[in-house]
Design a protein around this motif. Structure first.
Motif, PDB file in Angstrom:
ATOM      1  N   THR A 294       6.303   1.561  -3.554  1.00  0.00           N
ATOM      2  CA  THR A 294       4.962   1.584  -2.981  1.00  0.00           C
ATOM      3  C   THR A 294       3.928   2.016  -4.010  1.00  0.00           C
ATOM      4  OG1 THR A 294       5.826   2.100  -0.783  1.00  0.00           O
ATOM      5  CG2 THR A 294       3.509   2.631  -1.186  1.00  0.00           C
TER       6      THR A 294
ATOM      7  N   LYS B 218       0.141   3.316  -4.246  1.00  0.00           N
ATOM      8  CA  LYS B 218      -0.876   3.938  -3.389  1.00  0.00           C
ATOM      9  C   LYS B 218      -2.245   3.708  -4.013  1.00  0.00           C
ATOM     10  CE  LYS B 218      -2.781   6.764  -0.348  1.00  0.00           C
ATOM     11  NZ  LYS B 218      -2.406   8.002   0.256  1.00  0.00           N
TER      12      LYS B 218
ATOM     13  N   ARG C 136       4.809  -2.895  -1.606  1.00  0.00           N
ATOM     14  CA  ARG C 136       3.653  -2.740  -0.737  1.00  0.00           C
ATOM     15  C   ARG C 136       2.593  -1.889  -1.428  1.00  0.00           C
ATOM     16  NH1 ARG C 136       4.177   1.581   4.008  1.00  0.00           N
ATOM     17  NH2 ARG C 136       4.897   3.321   2.780  1.00  0.00           N
TER      18      ARG C 136
ATOM     19  N   THR D  76      -0.425   0.831  -0.227  1.00  0.00           N
ATOM     20  CA  THR D  76      -0.927   1.611   0.898  1.00  0.00           C
ATOM     21  C   THR D  76      -2.262   2.250   0.532  1.00  0.00           C
ATOM     22  OG1 THR D  76       0.229   3.637   0.228  1.00  0.00           O
ATOM     23  CG2 THR D  76       1.410   2.131   1.724  1.00  0.00           C
TER      24      THR D  76
ATOM     25  N   GLU E  97      -1.376  -0.626   5.127  1.00  0.00           N
ATOM     26  CA  GLU E  97      -0.490  -1.178   4.105  1.00  0.00           C
ATOM     27  C   GLU E  97      -0.676  -2.674   3.970  1.00  0.00           C
ATOM     28  OE1 GLU E  97       3.678  -0.754   5.047  1.00  0.00           O
ATOM     29  OE2 GLU E  97       3.421  -1.654   7.010  1.00  0.00           O
TER      30      GLU E  97
END
Length: 164
Positions: A81, A83, A117, A119, A159
């Motif tokens: 992930t 951020k 992903r 986020t 997300e």
């Protein structure tokens, strides 16, 4: 154009943050909270720590030799992930498509390091959440975050799932 920021660019980031926050949060947060958060998140010490983290990156967005915004993001903040911690633009940059370009840039950078992903958190009262939804982000959780000094942020956690 989007260029990588360096530690020497901290004053530019601080200036853009101060100006963009005055526009972004004027109708959402009290000025005391804005000042507290700017001091906490954009102090020279806080920004230097980000620049020392090899996974944390800042990029400046400019057009016609003028800095109009910035993004700050961190690879592998959670498993697979990236951020997106910060994405802010000056008022005069609104409507130029720079936010879309910056988001696409962050997503492409996340793909390059094989994160699955991206986020972000956005205040529930900030209309920016509609922009993120229009770009394929979805709310996956809501959270009230204690940020100290008696202040809380009532946020959507959003997300974007990357299709490899």
């Amino acid at each position: 154009m989007i260029i990588k920021a360096e530690q020497k660019d901290i004053p530019i980031i601080q200036n853009l943050a101060k100006k963009s926050w005055a526009f972004a949060y004027a109708d959402i947060l009290e000025q005391d909270q804005i000042d507290y958060m700017l001091n906490m998140m954009y102090s020279e010490e806080a920004l230097k720590k980000h620049f020392e983290n090899p996974n944390y990156h800042y990029y400046l967005v400019f057009e016609n030799d003028e800095f109009l915004g910035f993004v700050g993001f961190e690879f592998h903040q959670e498993s697979e992930t990236t951020k997106l911690h910060r994405i802010y633009f000056l008022k005069e940059a609104q409507g130029k498509g720079l936010g879309k370009k910056a988001l696409k840039f962050v997503i492409d950078e996340a793909k390059n390091v094989n994160d699955k992903r991206v986020t972000l958190t956005v205040n529930k009262n900030n209309s920016a959440h509609k922009f993120y939804e229009s770009q394929g982000f979805k709310v996956y959780k809501e959270a009230v975050l204690n940020i100290g000094n008696g202040y809380v942020m009532d946020d959507y956690l959003m997300e974007f799932v990357i299709n490899q």
